[in-house]
Scaffold this motif. Structure first.
Motif, short mmCIF file in Angstrom:
data_model
loop_
_atom_site.label_atom_id
_atom_site.label_comp_id
_atom_site.label_asym_id
_atom_site.label_seq_id
_atom_site.Cartn_x
_atom_site.Cartn_y
_atom_site.Cartn_z
N UNK A 134 -37.16 43.14 -40.47
CA UNK A 134 -37.88 41.94 -40.90
C UNK A 134 -37.05 40.69 -40.66
N UNK A 135 -35.76 40.77 -40.95
CA UNK A 135 -34.92 39.57 -40.84
C UNK A 135 -33.46 40.01 -40.77
N UNK A 136 -32.66 39.24 -40.02
CA UNK A 136 -31.21 39.47 -40.02
C UNK A 136 -30.54 38.15 -39.66
N UNK A 137 -29.29 38.00 -40.07
CA UNK A 137 -28.63 36.70 -39.86
C UNK A 137 -27.77 36.65 -38.60
N UNK A 138 -27.71 37.75 -37.85
CA UNK A 138 -26.98 37.70 -36.57
C UNK A 138 -27.92 37.79 -35.38
N UNK A 139 -29.06 38.44 -35.59
CA UNK A 139 -30.07 38.42 -34.54
C UNK A 139 -29.90 39.48 -33.47
N UNK A 195 -43.27 49.75 -52.86
CA UNK A 195 -44.65 49.50 -53.31
C UNK A 195 -45.56 50.45 -52.53
N UNK A 196 -46.20 51.35 -53.25
CA UNK A 196 -47.06 52.33 -52.56
C UNK A 196 -46.24 53.13 -51.57
N UNK A 197 -46.71 53.17 -50.31
CA UNK A 197 -46.02 53.96 -49.27
C UNK A 197 -44.99 53.14 -48.50
N UNK A 198 -44.81 51.89 -48.88
CA UNK A 198 -43.87 51.04 -48.15
C UNK A 198 -42.55 50.91 -48.90
N UNK A 199 -41.49 50.70 -48.11
CA UNK A 199 -40.19 50.38 -48.70
C UNK A 199 -39.57 49.24 -47.88
N UNK A 200 -38.80 48.40 -48.56
CA UNK A 200 -37.96 47.43 -47.85
C UNK A 200 -36.52 47.74 -48.23
N UNK A 201 -35.67 47.93 -47.22
CA UNK A 201 -34.25 48.18 -47.45
C UNK A 201 -33.50 46.88 -47.15
N UNK A 202 -32.74 46.39 -48.12
CA UNK A 202 -31.99 45.13 -47.97
C UNK A 202 -30.50 45.45 -48.01
N UNK A 203 -29.78 45.00 -47.00
CA UNK A 203 -28.35 45.32 -46.87
C UNK A 203 -27.57 44.02 -46.70
N UNK A 204 -26.58 43.79 -47.56
CA UNK A 204 -25.78 42.56 -47.52
C UNK A 204 -24.30 42.88 -47.53
N UNK A 205 -23.59 42.43 -46.50
CA UNK A 205 -22.13 42.57 -46.47
C UNK A 205 -21.54 41.33 -47.13
N UNK A 206 -20.84 41.52 -48.25
CA UNK A 206 -20.36 40.39 -49.06
C UNK A 206 -19.04 39.80 -48.58
N UNK A 207 -18.43 40.41 -47.55
CA UNK A 207 -17.08 39.98 -47.17
C UNK A 207 -16.93 39.85 -45.65
N UNK A 208 -15.72 39.51 -45.24
CA UNK A 208 -15.44 39.23 -43.83
C UNK A 208 -15.03 40.45 -43.03
N UNK A 263 -29.28 42.42 -43.32
CA UNK A 263 -30.52 42.86 -42.65
C UNK A 263 -31.50 43.34 -43.70
N UNK A 264 -32.79 43.16 -43.41
CA UNK A 264 -33.84 43.76 -44.24
C UNK A 264 -34.81 44.48 -43.32
N UNK A 265 -35.05 45.76 -43.62
CA UNK A 265 -35.96 46.58 -42.83
C UNK A 265 -37.18 46.96 -43.66
#
Length: 558
Positions: A531-536, A499-512, A553-555
């Motif tokens: 912005x957010x991640x599930x391992x911290x 959106x405009x000059x911003x981007x959000x990159x979303x990365x999801x590992x679907x497996x183990x 992760x989402x950046x």
């Protein structure tokens, strides 16, 4: 694109029978829901979608309505419902009701009258036909197995029921019937509700003549869906409905529409056409079904899921709007189906939530999803309550399919997976009821429950809370464009919102396993923020990092 409150909202679905029981009869009820509103407020949701609470004999858990303007005794009385609406609004949340008008109950007064004689004034509220060649008027199959027609001895005709025989289809060709429906909808809207979720609404227009469907070898009855899904007058009916009801209120509408593709969905949700705000489509939840339908299990391929969700994101990018969901009262629990509900239950639940909530569209959370509730494996078929499951079991056994094979399909796809009671705490019956629950609980409630997730700051609950807050803080998450990246990667589902000059990159590992993510070179930025991640514990940068099992992760890039 016009900005509206329903695009910026997160919806939470309540299936009342299984949510919370206030009076100890083992059945969830309206007072039970009221007692949990502060929990939902804490989660941060904006809208509650309430599955049917109308008067009903309960053949299909309330989706068979005998009085659209009264409340099922088991759930309470109209004053309980009015109190619920008031308490929801007091907390700055909204309430949308289920609208079930493809069919009614056979105990609805209209149908009771319609059965009396062929010339009864209500006869034409339903779809009646004489038999053909000593059998049913056509070869259509009900969604719940068997013929879609039921013979009525009294008037020597058959009536159509695309679902249970206790759910006769309403005849939308009849203008008087349509006016009755609009009058009922306006009655609820005048009470102050904030919209409707419309059950199988794209079934209401049937093809003239109700022809036989093409025969299939070895089958007496076959799905006639091409003659009632997205039928000839569907857009006319929905435009008329909008004009006579929801156009006069600031409300949201979502149409449940099996068998709809993006081109059709664009027509339904184009704001200029004034039909519905968004649709529930089913393509992504059919990707793990074989050629024989839902119960024919096959493994989900990540490539198929990427292709499908991305095609909906791109298809409705400029016209229309998406609804985002992976489970509901008719679908199994998403962490069991698309994640790993054993070793990585918490991580994969958070990953799937990120995948959905970061996309463009309105996210829907199904009760218990925010604590990572899982599918159920009952020992005995007698423990199951769902009419679709029980009818299928009976039909398959009659065909000689082994018990164990059928049970395996039920464990994966049965609707009761989503209908076991919400697990509130680790006390007896999970705090759902002081009585005997209407359906058995999932025994894992000792570990998986609302009390535990609210007390744990790293829980799935607070992760959902954060995702909801991010949507409110960053317009890009609601209104940004969508592009899939790493299309051919077999482990990672990644995409970029812009959106405009911003981007959000979303990365999801679907497996183990532990794949490495590399940001494509053409994505330029000068600063990045996680912005957010599930391992911290963040290692690496947005440009390159190794993912842990089910990591997401989402950046934000600027």
């Amino acid at each position: 694109m016009k900005k509206t409150w329903w695009k910026e909202s997160v919806v939470y679905q309540i299936y009342p029978r299984s949510f919370a029981d206030s009076n100890g009869d083992g059945i969830g009820d309206l007072q039970g829901i009221i007692s949990k509103l502060d929990y939902l407020k804490k989660l941060g949701i904006d809208v509650i979608w309430l599955s049917p609470v109308y008067k009903s004999p309960n053949d299909d858990n309330g989706y068979d309505i005998s009085d659209y303007q009264d409340i099922m005794d088991e759930f309470g009385a109209m004053q309980d419902w009015e109190e619920l609406l008031s308490e929801v609004h007091k907390r700055d949340m909204k309430l949308i009701m289920d609208l079930v008008v493809n069919h009614s109950s056979d105990e609805h007064q209209w149908f009771v009258e319609a059965k009396k004689s062929r010339d009864n004034r209500y006869r034409d509220y339903y779809i009646w036909r004489p038999g053909k060649n000593g059998g049913e008027p056509n070869n259509w199959q009900s969604a719940f197995s068997g013929s879609a027609w039921e013979y009525d001895e009294n008037t020597d005709e058959y009536y159509l029921h695309l679902f249970s025989k206790k759910q006769p289809d309403l005849n939308w060709e009849n203008p008087t019937l349509r006016e009755e429906v609009y009058k009922m909808m306006n009655w609820w809207l005048d009470k102050g509700i904030d919209g409707f979720r419309m059950d199988v609404i794209n079934f209401i227009s049937k093809v003239d003549g109700l022809p036989d469907a093409p025969a299939e070898e070895g089958k007496k009855y076959v799905s006639g869906h091409e003659y009632f899904m997205n039928g000839p007058r569907i857009h006319e009916f929905l435009q008329e409905m909008h004009q006579k009801t929801t156009a006069n209120y600031d409300v949201m509408t979502v149409g449940e529409m099996p068998g709809v593709n993006h081109e059709q969905a664009k027509l339904y949700t184009d704001e200029e056409r004034k039909e519905v705000n968004m649709v529930f489509q089913f393509e992504h939840v059919d990707l793990d079904s074989g050629p024989d339908g839902k119960w024919d299990l096959r493994p989900l391929k990540l490539a198929d899921l990427k292709e499908n969700l991305s095609s909906w994101q791109k298809g409705l990018e400029h016209v229309g709007w998406n609804s985002l969901y992976m489970n509901n009262h008719d679908q199994p629990r998403m962490v069991s189906r698309f994640g790993n509900d054993k070793e990585y239950r918490v991580e994969s639940a958070k990953m799937l939530a990120t995948l959905l909530h970061m996309m463009k569209g309105t996210p829907y959370i199904y009760q218990g999803e925010e604590m990572g509730m899982t599918n159920i494996r009952f020992e005995n078929i007698e423990q199951y309550k769902d009419i679709e499951t029980l009818n299928m079991y009976k039909e398959k056994r009659e065909q000689g399919v082994p018990h164990d094979k059928i049970m395996e399909a039920i464990y994966v796809k049965g609707r009761d997976n989503a209908r076991t009671p919400v697990q509130w705490d680790d006390s007896e019956h999970a705090g759902f009821t002081t009585g005997t629950p209407w359906i058995d609980l999932n025994p894992n409630y000792k570990e998986i429950n609302a009390k535990a997730v609210v007390e744990d700051e790293n829980s799935i609950f607070y992760y959902y809370h954060k995702l909801i807050q991010l949507r409110k803080q960053h317009e890009i998450i609601v209104y940004g464009g969508y592009d899939l990246i790493l299309e051919d990667n077999e482990d990672i589902f990644a995409y970029v919102r812009t959106l405009g000059n911003e981007k959000v990159v979303v990365v999801c590992n679907f497996y183990g396993n532990e794949p490495t993510f590399e940001l494509p070179n053409d994505i330029q930025f000068s600063e990045s923020e996680l912005l957010i991640s599930n391992y911290g514990d963040e290692e690496g940068t947005v440009k390159q990092f190794t993912l842990k099992p089910y990591e997401t992760r989402a950046y934000l890039l600027k």
